[in-house]
Design a protein around this motif. Structure first.
Motif, PDB file in Angstrom:
ATOM      1  N   ARG A 136     -22.566  35.725  54.207  1.00  0.00           N
ATOM      2  CA  ARG A 136     -22.434  34.202  54.385  1.00  0.00           C
ATOM      3  C   ARG A 136     -20.865  33.420  54.163  1.00  0.00           C
ATOM      4  O   ARG A 136     -20.427  32.865  54.999  1.00  0.00           O
ATOM      5  CB  ARG A 136     -23.470  33.293  53.723  1.00  0.00           C
ATOM      6  CG  ARG A 136     -24.808  33.496  54.218  1.00  0.00           C
ATOM      7  CD  ARG A 136     -25.517  32.411  53.293  1.00  0.00           C
ATOM      8  NE  ARG A 136     -27.211  33.064  53.433  1.00  0.00           N
ATOM      9  CZ  ARG A 136     -28.013  32.354  52.759  1.00  0.00           C
ATOM     10  NH1 ARG A 136     -27.782  31.138  52.078  1.00  0.00           N
ATOM     11  NH2 ARG A 136     -29.224  32.630  53.250  1.00  0.00           N
ATOM     12  N   LEU A 137     -20.225  34.039  52.775  1.00  0.00           N
ATOM     13  CA  LEU A 137     -19.183  33.592  52.496  1.00  0.00           C
ATOM     14  C   LEU A 137     -18.040  34.090  53.588  1.00  0.00           C
ATOM     15  O   LEU A 137     -17.185  33.651  53.858  1.00  0.00           O
ATOM     16  CB  LEU A 137     -18.979  33.828  51.205  1.00  0.00           C
ATOM     17  CG  LEU A 137     -19.520  33.109  50.030  1.00  0.00           C
ATOM     18  CD1 LEU A 137     -19.390  33.604  48.973  1.00  0.00           C
ATOM     19  CD2 LEU A 137     -19.014  31.866  50.045  1.00  0.00           C
ATOM     20  N   GLU A 138     -18.313  35.370  53.829  1.00  0.00           N
ATOM     21  CA  GLU A 138     -17.235  36.284  54.852  1.00  0.00           C
ATOM     22  C   GLU A 138     -17.069  35.503  55.945  1.00  0.00           C
ATOM     23  O   GLU A 138     -16.023  35.416  56.605  1.00  0.00           O
ATOM     24  CB  GLU A 138     -17.536  37.772  54.737  1.00  0.00           C
ATOM     25  CG  GLU A 138     -17.135  38.534  53.358  1.00  0.00           C
ATOM     26  CD  GLU A 138     -17.372  39.986  53.308  1.00  0.00           C
ATOM     27  OE1 GLU A 138     -18.281  40.347  54.044  1.00  0.00           O
ATOM     28  OE2 GLU A 138     -17.411  40.358  52.141  1.00  0.00           O
ATOM     29  N   LYS A 192     -13.623  34.103  46.935  1.00  0.00           N
ATOM     30  CA  LYS A 192     -15.161  33.974  47.004  1.00  0.00           C
ATOM     31  C   LYS A 192     -15.712  33.090  45.874  1.00  0.00           C
ATOM     32  O   LYS A 192     -16.583  32.179  46.272  1.00  0.00           O
ATOM     33  CB  LYS A 192     -15.748  35.322  47.104  1.00  0.00           C
ATOM     34  CG  LYS A 192     -15.692  36.298  48.273  1.00  0.00           C
ATOM     35  CD  LYS A 192     -16.340  37.497  48.483  1.00  0.00           C
ATOM     36  CE  LYS A 192     -15.955  38.225  49.494  1.00  0.00           C
ATOM     37  NZ  LYS A 192     -16.420  39.706  49.464  1.00  0.00           N
ATOM     38  N   MET A 243     -14.767  29.571  46.669  1.00  0.00           N
ATOM     39  CA  MET A 243     -15.520  28.932  47.855  1.00  0.00           C
ATOM     40  C   MET A 243     -17.019  28.773  47.316  1.00  0.00           C
ATOM     41  O   MET A 243     -17.584  27.521  47.344  1.00  0.00           O
ATOM     42  CB  MET A 243     -15.749  29.921  49.018  1.00  0.00           C
ATOM     43  CG  MET A 243     -14.398  30.125  49.772  1.00  0.00           C
ATOM     44  SD  MET A 243     -14.173  28.577  50.770  1.00  0.00           S
ATOM     45  CE  MET A 243     -15.674  28.337  51.939  1.00  0.00           C
ATOM     46  N   LEU A 244     -17.382  29.497  46.297  1.00  0.00           N
ATOM     47  CA  LEU A 244     -18.625  28.943  45.743  1.00  0.00           C
ATOM     48  C   LEU A 244     -18.510  27.929  44.850  1.00  0.00           C
ATOM     49  O   LEU A 244     -19.564  26.920  44.811  1.00  0.00           O
ATOM     50  CB  LEU A 244     -19.340  30.267  44.903  1.00  0.00           C
ATOM     51  CG  LEU A 244     -20.076  31.497  45.499  1.00  0.00           C
ATOM     52  CD1 LEU A 244     -20.023  32.632  44.426  1.00  0.00           C
ATOM     53  CD2 LEU A 244     -21.022  31.032  46.222  1.00  0.00           C
ATOM     54  N   ALA A 272     -13.305  26.449  54.940  1.00  0.00           N
ATOM     55  CA  ALA A 272     -12.589  27.606  54.185  1.00  0.00           C
ATOM     56  C   ALA A 272     -11.284  27.342  53.365  1.00  0.00           C
ATOM     57  O   ALA A 272     -10.500  26.524  54.017  1.00  0.00           O
ATOM     58  CB  ALA A 272     -12.411  28.832  54.960  1.00  0.00           C
TER      59      ALA A 272
END
Length: 94
Positions: free
Chosen positions: A88-90, A56, A59-60, A15
């Motif tokens: 999923r990201l959180e 987000k 991260m993507l 992350a």
């Protein structure tokens, strides 16, 4: 009998820290400029939401198969709902 796992191995991406600098550094040049513009123009109470939104995006972009995922999306293959993706990201960010 095979030594291969039954299910595909999920490779987790580390992350990005939830700081303005870390988010900015993880973005492309154009995205970085937009991010800093938004975060610098935001009222104090809105800054966390701006950071979460851009975190987000960062991260993507960092995902190992991001380009393949974009190609699949454009072709309508292997689609995942936005809600599922955000969940999923959180979970990845702690």
């Amino acid at each position: 009998m095979s030594a291969q796992p039954e299910h595909p191995v999920v490779r987790k991406v580390a992350a990005i820290p939830h700081t303005i600098n870390a988010i900015g550094e993880a973005l492309t040049g154009e995205q970085r400029a937009r991010f800093y513009g938004e975060v610098l123009a935001a009222e104090e109470s809105v800054v966390p939401a701006v950071m979460r939104s851009w975190w987000k995006v960062a991260m993507l972009a960092k995902a190992p198969a991001a380009e393949r995922s974009r190609a699949n999306a454009e072709a309508g293959r292997n689609l995942v709902s936005i809600d599922d993706l955000m969940t999923r990201l959180e979970g990845a960010g702690g």
